[in-house]
Structure formats: structure tokens, C-alpha cells
Design an enzyme around this catalytic site. Structure first.
Site, PDB file in Angstrom:
ATOM      1  N   CYS A   1       3.017  -2.135  37.039  1.00 62.21           N
ATOM      2  CA  CYS A   1       1.777  -1.937  36.718  1.00 62.21           C
ATOM      3  C   CYS A   1       0.968  -3.208  36.335  1.00 62.21           C
ATOM      4  O   CYS A   1      -0.213  -3.745  36.584  1.00 62.21           O
ATOM      5  CB  CYS A   1       1.500  -0.752  35.776  1.00 62.21           C
ATOM      6  SG  CYS A   1       1.529   0.581  36.600  1.00 62.21           S
ATOM      7  N   HIS A   2       1.427  -3.931  35.137  1.00 61.64           N
ATOM      8  CA  HIS A   2       0.677  -4.636  34.129  1.00 61.64           C
ATOM      9  C   HIS A   2       1.177  -6.392  34.599  1.00 61.64           C
ATOM     10  O   HIS A   2       0.103  -6.985  34.142  1.00 61.64           O
ATOM     11  CB  HIS A   2       1.291  -4.551  32.738  1.00 61.64           C
ATOM     12  CG  HIS A   2       0.693  -3.127  31.918  1.00 61.64           C
ATOM     13  ND1 HIS A   2      -0.541  -2.853  32.017  1.00 61.64           N
ATOM     14  CD2 HIS A   2       1.551  -2.220  31.827  1.00 61.64           C
ATOM     15  CE1 HIS A   2      -0.364  -1.565  31.402  1.00 61.64           C
ATOM     16  NE2 HIS A   2       0.903  -1.056  31.320  1.00 61.64           N
TER      17      HIS A   2
ATOM     18  N   ARG B   1       1.392   3.281  21.460  1.00 61.06           N
ATOM     19  CA  ARG B   1       0.839   2.847  22.761  1.00 61.06           C
ATOM     20  C   ARG B   1       1.769   2.830  23.989  1.00 61.06           C
ATOM     21  O   ARG B   1       1.651   3.403  24.973  1.00 61.06           O
ATOM     22  CB  ARG B   1       0.096   1.541  22.647  1.00 61.06           C
ATOM     23  CG  ARG B   1      -0.703   1.155  23.975  1.00 61.06           C
ATOM     24  CD  ARG B   1      -1.735   2.317  24.196  1.00 61.06           C
ATOM     25  NE  ARG B   1      -2.129   1.895  25.861  1.00 61.06           N
ATOM     26  CZ  ARG B   1      -1.528   2.550  26.642  1.00 61.06           C
ATOM     27  NH1 ARG B   1      -0.544   3.333  26.510  1.00 61.06           N
ATOM     28  NH2 ARG B   1      -1.997   2.356  27.965  1.00 61.06           N
TER      29      ARG B   1
ATOM     30  N   CYS C   1       1.560  -4.978  -3.581  1.00 60.03           N
ATOM     31  CA  CYS C   1       1.878  -6.037  -2.532  1.00 60.03           C
ATOM     32  C   CYS C   1       1.170  -7.252  -3.300  1.00 60.03           C
ATOM     33  O   CYS C   1       1.740  -8.233  -3.085  1.00 60.03           O
ATOM     34  CB  CYS C   1       1.362  -5.786  -1.178  1.00 60.03           C
ATOM     35  SG  CYS C   1       1.648  -3.986  -0.592  1.00 60.03           S
TER      36      CYS C   1
ATOM     37  N   CYS D   1       2.833   5.114  27.695  1.00 63.24           N
ATOM     38  CA  CYS D   1       3.172   4.636  29.154  1.00 63.24           C
ATOM     39  C   CYS D   1       4.509   5.109  29.340  1.00 63.24           C
ATOM     40  O   CYS D   1       4.754   5.647  30.724  1.00 63.24           O
ATOM     41  CB  CYS D   1       3.318   3.159  28.984  1.00 63.24           C
ATOM     42  SG  CYS D   1       1.693   2.202  29.296  1.00 63.24           S
TER      43      CYS D   1
END
Lengths: 258, 106
Positions: free
Chosen positions: A177-178, A215, A73, A219
Site C-alpha cells: 500500500c504505502h 496507528r 523530569c 493497519c
């Protein structure tokens, strides 16, 4: 009567000014602010932050030749301290040749396959997470600055639609929720505002470094929905929307989360 | 790929109490994690950690399956002499991983 009306108008105007002033103040809070002081200390100190292990692994991989090209890279992108500075802050970005949005990990996979001529490592593999963590770490402390390409707009809008879409057997959207209940508790755990500023994160629950996609899968299964496959367009759209929502917030990679 | 982060103060006064911090990359596979085939992932944890300084084991710890992955250990010792500190982790299979750090004591 007229005088009283005038006073009421003045009061309204004053209230409106206060309201705009409050709005202008940034009230967004990173997930970092919801953590215990101990976990915060762990993230702050590079000697204690286990996410640094992935960053250091990534630094090593960055300089290692790979694939049929025999190039690393660093051979193209440079290996110095300034290489890739701030690049992660604008991902997901629009890839003109493919004609679609691509996330940072996807870009690394693309480089591996097309430019280095190597079998790309699978999503969520240690190699890919390490390289992603290394590049994202090079943007630490910089503000999130989403790709300005107008072709990203439909992607962000698709992400916004997903954010508000009720999913799973529990029939809950991300926003319920968030957005609506951020700062409240779900059982004993605080509900953060879901700003993707620390990814890839070291999550104590996982005992390892993981991506935003992992992640989000957490959820999705939480609301009893079937998670999208790794690398799915839905994740990229959601990430693009979340980065737009977190515009200007500081990148913290490698974040530590409970 | 396994990596260790060692933090030893570069310099110390003789008799000074110094803090040493170590973080080592290890899965710490507990042996209790079920696999899709119905079995369990075989246990593979770091079993012991030792720090040798000035010809003496100044700190040692026995590690157990409930200890997190990438164990972080911090401890204190008294700076006695300039030289090398040896850090050693031993896993279930007896594989030994060693790291060294130097300290200058004045």
C-alpha cells in the site's frame, strides 16, 4: 553509423543526467500533504490543533515530581524552552545498558521506573502520550536524524523485513500500500506514504491523541492480522525503519490526521 | 486534567467585531459506545457553553452527543468595554468549568 551511435550515446547520457537530477529531488510527502485544507489548517494553528492539549498536559507533567525519588523530569533534563530540543528526532535509539533499541515512549517509561522510582504508566495511557507529545513537540521543525549507532542497523533491517512481509488474511505487506500505491485511494481515503513525522498524532477518527503503535495496529487489523502487543520489538523495529526512511523530513508533532 | 485554550485579542477598538476561539479538553462520551461487558459507556458530554462579557451572555451553545471530543467553538462579538470575559462549560453531571480572559478596549 558511428556518428549515429555517438548521438544515441549522447542522448542516453543526457537522459541519465536528467534521471539523477530527478532522483536527487526529494519526492517524499508527509501525510500532511494528503489531507484536506481544513485539516491542514487545524494542524497549523496551535489554537485549533487539539494535539496541543496533550503537549500542554505533558509540559505540566514534565515539571511535576513523581515516584519515590521525588524528582520531576525537569529536575534532571531541565525545564526551559531549550530542554529536550530535537531529542525526539533521533528515536528509536540504541540503549547500551539494555542492549536493545528503545523508542521515545519506552525511554520515558524507563526513566519513570528506574530513575524516578514510580510505577510506569501503561502504554497508550494519557500520561505517557502527554509526556511523549511534549518531548516530540520540542523537535518540531527539525529534520528526522536517526541514531547513528551501528547496532541500530540490524533493528532497521528487521523493520525493513517486516515492512515487506505479507501479513494477515488479506496477505498484504505495508509496502504494497504505502510504497506501491501511495497517493492512490483505499475506498475514499488517500493512501499516504507512511512517514512517522507527526507522532503522537491527534487522529480525528480516534477523537484523541495516539501513538505510532496504535496507528500500526490499525493497519494490522485492517489486513486481518493479529496486532502485536503494545511495546513489542516489532513496532520498535518498524518505527526505526520508518524513521530511517523519513530521514531528513521535518517533524510536525503534534500532527493532526483524519 | 482538563485544559482549555482561549484566544481573545488582547486589544481592540470600541465597536470592533472580534473573533473569539475556544478549545476545551473533554471526552464527550456519547453514551452509545459499547463496552466489552455488553453495556454502554455512560454518557458524559458538555451540555452547554456560555460566554459572558460586559454583564451579558454574548454567546451560548447547546452541545449534543454527535459533537466531537475536545469541542472547538469560534464566534464573534462586538468589543464594548475593557474587562473580563468569562467562559463557562457545563457537563451532564452539572460540573462547571470556568475560564477567564481579559480584553483592553480603546
Amino acid at each position: 553509423m558511428i556518428r549515429r551511435r555517438g548521438a544515441a550515446l549522447a542522448l542516453l547520457l543526457a537522459l541519465a543526467t536528467v534521471a539523477t537530477r530527478v532522483e536527487a529531488q526529494d519526492t517524499r510527502r508527509s501525510g500532511f500533504m494528503f489531507m484536506s485544507p481544513g485539516t491542514q489548517a487545524m494542524q497549523r494553528d496551535d489554537m485549533e490543533n487539539p494535539g496541543m492539549l496533550a503537549v500542554l498536559d505533558g509540559a505540566e507533567l514534565w515539571a511535576k515530581p513523581a515516584g519515590t525519588s521525588g524528582r520531576s523530569c525537569a529536575d534532571c533534563h531541565g525545564g526551559g524552552a531549550e530542554a529536550m530540543r530535537g531529542v525526539a528526532a533521533r528515536y528509536p535509539a540504541f540503549d547500551a545498558t539494555r542492549g536493545e533499541a528503545i523508542d521515545l515512549a519506552g525511554r520515558i517509561l524507563q526513566c519513570r521506573a528506574e530513575r524516578q522510582g514510580d510505577a510506569p504508566p501503561p502504554r497508550e495511557s494519557r500520561t505517557l502520550l502527554a509526556l511523549t507529545a511534549f518531548v516530540a513537540h520540542r523537535a518540531r521543525g527539525m529534520p528526522v536524524a536517526p541514531d547513528a549507532d551501528p547496532r541500530m542497523t540490524p533493528v532497521v533491517e528487521a523493520g525493513r523485513a517486516l515492512w515487506h512481509k505479507r501479513l494477515g488474511q488479506l496477505d498484504l505487506s505495508c509496502a504494497q500500500c504505502h510504497d506501491d500505491n501511495a497517493g492512490q485511494k483505499l475506498a475514499s481515503a488517500p493512501i499516504p506514504e507512511a512517514h512517522p513525522t507527526g507522532y503522537p498524532i491527534y487522529r480525528l477518527e480516534w477523537q484523541t491523541t495516539g501513538s505510532l503503535q496504535r496507528r500500526i495496529r490499525g493497519c494490522l487489523t485492517g489486513v486481518r492480522a493479529e496486532p502485536f502487543a503494545y511495546g513489542a520489538d516489532e513496532y520498535i523495529a518498524l518505527e526505526a525503519f520508518l524513521m530511517e526512511r523519513a530521514r531528513g523530513m521535518e517533524i510536525e508533532t503534534p500532527g493532526v490526521r483524519p | 486534567m482538563s485544559r482549555a485554550l482561549i484566544n481573545v485579542p488582547a486589544k481592540a477598538r470600541k465597536g470592533e467585531v472580534i473573533q473569539i476561539r475556544t478549545l476545551v479538553q473533554h471526552e464527550m462520551e456519547t453514551g452509545f459506545r459499547p463496552l466489552p461487558n455488553g453495556g454502554f459507556a455512560p454518557r458524559l458530554i458538555l451540555r452547554r457553553f456560555e460566554c459572558i462579557y460586559d454583564g451579558e451572555t454574548v454567546f451560548a451553545a447547546d452541545l449534543h452527543p454527535a459533537i466531537s471530543a475536545n469541542p472547538y467553538l469560534a464566534f464573534r462579538t462586538v468589543a464594548t468595554t475593557s474587562g473580563e470575559m468569562l467562559f463557562r462549560w457545563i457537563d451532564d453531571r452539572g460540573a462547571v468549568r470556568e475560564e477567564r480572559a481579559t480584553i483592553e478596549v480603546t
